[in-house]
Design a protein around this motif. Structure first.
Motif, PDB file in Angstrom:
ATOM      1  N   ASN A  74       0.830  -1.217   0.000  1.00  0.00           N
ATOM      2  CA  ASN A  74       0.000   0.000   0.000  1.00  0.00           C
ATOM      3  C   ASN A  74       0.862   1.265   0.000  1.00  0.00           C
ATOM      4  O   ASN A  74       0.342   2.369   0.155  1.00  0.00           O
ATOM      5  CB  ASN A  74      -0.939   0.013   1.215  1.00  0.00           C
ATOM      6  CG  ASN A  74      -0.170   0.110   2.519  1.00  0.00           C
ATOM      7  OD1 ASN A  74       1.058   0.027   2.532  1.00  0.00           O
ATOM      8  ND2 ASN A  74      -0.879   0.282   3.617  1.00  0.00           N
ATOM      9  N   PHE A  75       2.155   1.095  -0.148  1.00  0.00           N
ATOM     10  CA  PHE A  75       3.116   2.213  -0.168  1.00  0.00           C
ATOM     11  C   PHE A  75       3.084   3.038   1.113  1.00  0.00           C
ATOM     12  O   PHE A  75       3.425   4.213   1.100  1.00  0.00           O
ATOM     13  CB  PHE A  75       2.893   3.117  -1.390  1.00  0.00           C
ATOM     14  CG  PHE A  75       3.182   2.424  -2.696  1.00  0.00           C
ATOM     15  CD1 PHE A  75       4.458   2.004  -3.021  1.00  0.00           C
ATOM     16  CD2 PHE A  75       2.152   2.166  -3.601  1.00  0.00           C
ATOM     17  CE1 PHE A  75       4.722   1.350  -4.225  1.00  0.00           C
ATOM     18  CE2 PHE A  75       2.409   1.515  -4.800  1.00  0.00           C
ATOM     19  CZ  PHE A  75       3.700   1.103  -5.111  1.00  0.00           C
ATOM     20  N   SER A  76       2.691   2.446   2.230  1.00  0.00           N
ATOM     21  CA  SER A  76       2.720   3.218   3.485  1.00  0.00           C
ATOM     22  C   SER A  76       4.172   3.471   3.892  1.00  0.00           C
ATOM     23  O   SER A  76       4.525   4.561   4.314  1.00  0.00           O
ATOM     24  CB  SER A  76       1.951   2.516   4.600  1.00  0.00           C
ATOM     25  OG  SER A  76       2.641   1.375   5.043  1.00  0.00           O
ATOM     26  N   THR A  77       5.015   2.472   3.759  1.00  0.00           N
ATOM     27  CA  THR A  77       6.456   2.705   3.944  1.00  0.00           C
ATOM     28  C   THR A  77       7.239   2.194   2.737  1.00  0.00           C
ATOM     29  O   THR A  77       8.393   2.564   2.555  1.00  0.00           O
ATOM     30  CB  THR A  77       7.009   2.020   5.223  1.00  0.00           C
ATOM     31  OG1 THR A  77       6.802   0.617   5.118  1.00  0.00           O
ATOM     32  CG2 THR A  77       6.343   2.549   6.472  1.00  0.00           C
ATOM     33  N   GLY A  78       6.635   1.367   1.917  1.00  0.00           N
ATOM     34  CA  GLY A  78       7.285   0.890   0.693  1.00  0.00           C
ATOM     35  C   GLY A  78       7.422   2.025  -0.311  1.00  0.00           C
ATOM     36  O   GLY A  78       6.770   3.066  -0.178  1.00  0.00           O
ATOM     37  N   LYS A  79       8.273   1.821  -1.300  1.00  0.00           N
ATOM     38  CA  LYS A  79       8.541   2.887  -2.273  1.00  0.00           C
ATOM     39  C   LYS A  79       8.377   2.360  -3.693  1.00  0.00           C
ATOM     40  O   LYS A  79       8.787   1.240  -4.005  1.00  0.00           O
ATOM     41  CB  LYS A  79       9.980   3.386  -2.119  1.00  0.00           C
ATOM     42  CG  LYS A  79      10.301   3.988  -0.760  1.00  0.00           C
ATOM     43  CD  LYS A  79      10.183   5.505  -0.795  1.00  0.00           C
ATOM     44  CE  LYS A  79      10.110   6.146   0.572  1.00  0.00           C
ATOM     45  NZ  LYS A  79      11.222   5.928   1.440  1.00  0.00           N
ATOM     46  N   ASN A  84      -5.120  -5.160   4.901  1.00  0.00           N
ATOM     47  CA  ASN A  84      -6.390  -5.174   5.622  1.00  0.00           C
ATOM     48  C   ASN A  84      -7.598  -5.079   4.690  1.00  0.00           C
ATOM     49  O   ASN A  84      -8.746  -5.116   5.163  1.00  0.00           O
ATOM     50  CB  ASN A  84      -6.431  -4.016   6.630  1.00  0.00           C
ATOM     51  CG  ASN A  84      -5.758  -4.402   7.935  1.00  0.00           C
ATOM     52  OD1 ASN A  84      -6.264  -5.244   8.670  1.00  0.00           O
ATOM     53  ND2 ASN A  84      -4.596  -3.816   8.200  1.00  0.00           N
ATOM     54  N   ASP A  85      -7.346  -4.939   3.401  1.00  0.00           N
ATOM     55  CA  ASP A  85      -8.427  -4.843   2.416  1.00  0.00           C
ATOM     56  C   ASP A  85      -8.844  -6.273   2.034  1.00  0.00           C
ATOM     57  O   ASP A  85      -8.167  -6.959   1.264  1.00  0.00           O
ATOM     58  CB  ASP A  85      -7.889  -4.054   1.205  1.00  0.00           C
ATOM     59  CG  ASP A  85      -8.909  -3.923   0.080  1.00  0.00           C
ATOM     60  OD1 ASP A  85      -9.852  -4.734   0.014  1.00  0.00           O
ATOM     61  OD2 ASP A  85      -8.727  -3.008  -0.748  1.00  0.00           O
ATOM     62  N   ALA A  86      -9.981  -6.711   2.603  1.00  0.00           N
ATOM     63  CA  ALA A  86     -10.399  -8.118   2.456  1.00  0.00           C
ATOM     64  C   ALA A  86     -10.541  -8.524   0.993  1.00  0.00           C
ATOM     65  O   ALA A  86     -10.078  -9.603   0.596  1.00  0.00           O
ATOM     66  CB  ALA A  86     -11.709  -8.344   3.200  1.00  0.00           C
ATOM     67  N   PHE A 130      -2.667  -2.326  13.780  1.00  0.00           N
ATOM     68  CA  PHE A 130      -3.584  -2.530  12.656  1.00  0.00           C
ATOM     69  C   PHE A 130      -2.852  -3.180  11.484  1.00  0.00           C
ATOM     70  O   PHE A 130      -3.306  -4.177  10.914  1.00  0.00           O
ATOM     71  CB  PHE A 130      -4.203  -1.187  12.236  1.00  0.00           C
ATOM     72  CG  PHE A 130      -5.258  -1.321  11.177  1.00  0.00           C
ATOM     73  CD1 PHE A 130      -6.427  -2.045  11.423  1.00  0.00           C
ATOM     74  CD2 PHE A 130      -5.091  -0.726   9.937  1.00  0.00           C
ATOM     75  CE1 PHE A 130      -7.401  -2.182  10.434  1.00  0.00           C
ATOM     76  CE2 PHE A 130      -6.052  -0.859   8.945  1.00  0.00           C
ATOM     77  CZ  PHE A 130      -7.213  -1.586   9.202  1.00  0.00           C
ATOM     78  N   ALA A 131      -1.700  -2.618  11.148  1.00  0.00           N
ATOM     79  CA  ALA A 131      -0.934  -3.181  10.010  1.00  0.00           C
ATOM     80  C   ALA A 131      -0.399  -4.569  10.364  1.00  0.00           C
ATOM     81  O   ALA A 131      -0.510  -5.509   9.575  1.00  0.00           O
ATOM     82  CB  ALA A 131       0.221  -2.243   9.659  1.00  0.00           C
ATOM     83  N   LEU A 180      -4.870 -11.683   6.208  1.00  0.00           N
ATOM     84  CA  LEU A 180      -4.149 -12.446   5.181  1.00  0.00           C
ATOM     85  C   LEU A 180      -4.197 -13.953   5.469  1.00  0.00           C
ATOM     86  O   LEU A 180      -4.368 -14.765   4.545  1.00  0.00           O
ATOM     87  CB  LEU A 180      -2.701 -11.948   5.122  1.00  0.00           C
ATOM     88  CG  LEU A 180      -1.865 -12.491   3.985  1.00  0.00           C
ATOM     89  CD1 LEU A 180      -2.366 -11.985   2.630  1.00  0.00           C
ATOM     90  CD2 LEU A 180      -0.395 -12.079   4.153  1.00  0.00           C
ATOM     91  N   LEU A 181      -4.058 -14.318   6.736  1.00  0.00           N
ATOM     92  CA  LEU A 181      -4.140 -15.743   7.099  1.00  0.00           C
ATOM     93  C   LEU A 181      -5.504 -16.313   6.715  1.00  0.00           C
ATOM     94  O   LEU A 181      -5.611 -17.431   6.197  1.00  0.00           O
ATOM     95  CB  LEU A 181      -3.930 -15.916   8.618  1.00  0.00           C
ATOM     96  CG  LEU A 181      -2.487 -15.876   9.120  1.00  0.00           C
ATOM     97  CD1 LEU A 181      -2.455 -15.683  10.641  1.00  0.00           C
ATOM     98  CD2 LEU A 181      -1.727 -17.154   8.749  1.00  0.00           C
ATOM     99  N   THR A 182      -6.543 -15.521   6.966  1.00  0.00           N
ATOM    100  CA  THR A 182      -7.900 -15.980   6.656  1.00  0.00           C
ATOM    101  C   THR A 182      -8.072 -16.175   5.153  1.00  0.00           C
ATOM    102  O   THR A 182      -8.591 -17.209   4.700  1.00  0.00           O
ATOM    103  CB  THR A 182      -8.930 -14.957   7.201  1.00  0.00           C
ATOM    104  OG1 THR A 182      -8.654 -14.770   8.588  1.00  0.00           O
ATOM    105  CG2 THR A 182     -10.355 -15.436   7.012  1.00  0.00           C
ATOM    106  N   ALA A 183      -7.598 -15.193   4.383  1.00  0.00           N
ATOM    107  CA  ALA A 183      -7.685 -15.312   2.919  1.00  0.00           C
ATOM    108  C   ALA A 183      -6.856 -16.497   2.437  1.00  0.00           C
ATOM    109  O   ALA A 183      -7.258 -17.212   1.519  1.00  0.00           O
ATOM    110  CB  ALA A 183      -7.205 -14.017   2.269  1.00  0.00           C
TER     111      ALA A 183
END
Ligand code: UD1
Length: 323
Positions: free
Chosen positions: A33-38, A56-58, A92-93, A101-104
């Motif tokens: 989600n580019f929160s810390t990624g670039k 967190n986006d199901a 949250f993250a 992610l585990l559920t998916a």
């Protein structure tokens, strides 16, 4: 052909795993989600099927897990001090995102789930080296999120039969680590500063020590964890490190030689939530994963300095982090 999913694929560790998978001719999907990624971390990964979304986006993770054989879950908000400033965001993250992610993953019948754990779960327990059977003792919100994640993995193995492996990373460093934030890993920060002729600041007396682990070792450990026999690894936790520790003062001396910096070092107050010493026992990884460190500290640091020099020449500042 098997598809691999890498979360945090635009971060330092995620992009490094994805790059190696692509180099081995694998089909790779990435999510970030580019929160810390670039964005610049995706350069060279054009063959990866990339999804810009939060873990967190199901709906997004359901789509991302479709047809996947193995997940490397690297997405998180790294940094101990950042988690102290924002424990809710960190949780949250790190925790909600991992459960999502585990559920998916179990709904999509993913075979194996490999998780980026952290040495921070050991806290300040005096016993050295750290073995996986020690009682965890987290002293920061970040460490709590990492511990909660690994307990969730074990729960999903028990309850749903999902194969899971936690790798407790010990202070990972190397090319592509973001050196530009005060939340960045210390070696990245110091390398950039010393190359620029700026004074680095050591928090505390510099005698704190870490089992600094070069990124190539971590990538290698992840690939082994994805392939190892389930009976040997599923539901288990492994230290991923070198089995040697070095103090910050010693690391600075090596960096002086590698960067040519001969200026001052500033000392400031110790950082809250900081662990004093960290050293891994890697015998479990050796035995069950067949892991052996590929690159020792000094060589890794020299390669890292060379990489930052090349980036500086190109006019960049280094890339993103998602440790
Ligand atoms: C911790 C975890 C590590 C995890 C990382 C995620 C431990 C032992 N390690 O790393 O596995 O990947 O969180 O972010 O818990 N420092 C300075 N000057 C600076 C920056 C840092 O002196 O400018 C010092 C810190 O106070 C600390 C050491 O360097 O003592 C290492 O700090 P950092 O690189 O941030 O990693 P950890 O917090 O040890």
């Amino acid at each position: 052909m098997n598809t691999y999913l890498v979360t945090g694929a635009a971060g330092f560790i995620g992009r490094s795993i994805a790059a190696e998978l692509l180099a081995r001719g694998k089909r790779v999907r990435g999510i970030d989600n580019f929160s810390t990624g670039k964005q610049e971390n995706l350069v060279g990964l054009e063959a990866m099927d990339f999804i810009e979304a939060d873990v967190n986006d199901a709906a997004a993770v359901t789509q991302a897990c479709r047809g996947v054989d193995c997940i490397f879950h690297e997405a998180a908000i790294p940094s101990v001090p950042r988690s102290i400033e924002d424990p809710i965001g960190s949780n949250f993250a790190g925790v909600s995102g991992t459960v999502q992610l585990l559920t998916a993953a179990k709904d999509a019948n993913v075979r194996r789930f490999v998780y980026a754990g952290s040495s921070s779960v050991y806290g300040n327990t005096p016993t050295m080296p750290k073995t996986e059977d020690m009682t965890p003792s987290p002293i920061s919100p970040y460490a709590v999120t990492k511990l909660a994640g690994e307990v969730y993995l074990q729960c999903f193995t028990q309850v749903y039969g999902l194969e899971t492996v936690t790798l407790r990373y010990f202070n990972v460093f190397g090319p592509n680590q973001d050196p530009t934030s005060h939340y960045s890993g210390v070696l990245a920060i110091f390398t950039l500063k010393m190359l620029a002729g700026e004074t680095p600041t050591i928090y505390g007396d510099g005698e704190q020590s870490r089992d600094f682990t070069f990124i190539q070792n971590v990538v290698y450990g992840n690939l082994l964890a994805s392939e190892a026999q389930a009976e040997k690894v599923s539901g288990k936790v492994f230290n991923l490190a070198t089995g040697h520790r070095i103090s910050l003062n010693q690391a600075v001396e090596i960096l002086r030689t590698a960067t040519g910096y001969n200026g001052e070092i500033r000392y400031a107050a110790e950082r809250g939530g900081d662990v004093k010493h960290s050293l891994a026992d890697i015998s479990q990884a050796r035995e069950c994963l067949g892991y052996e460190p590929q690159v020792q500290f000094r060589e890794g640091l020299e390669r890292t300095v060379d990489w930052y020099k090349t980036i500086a020449k190109r006019g960049g500042s280094g890339a993103g982090s998602a440790q």
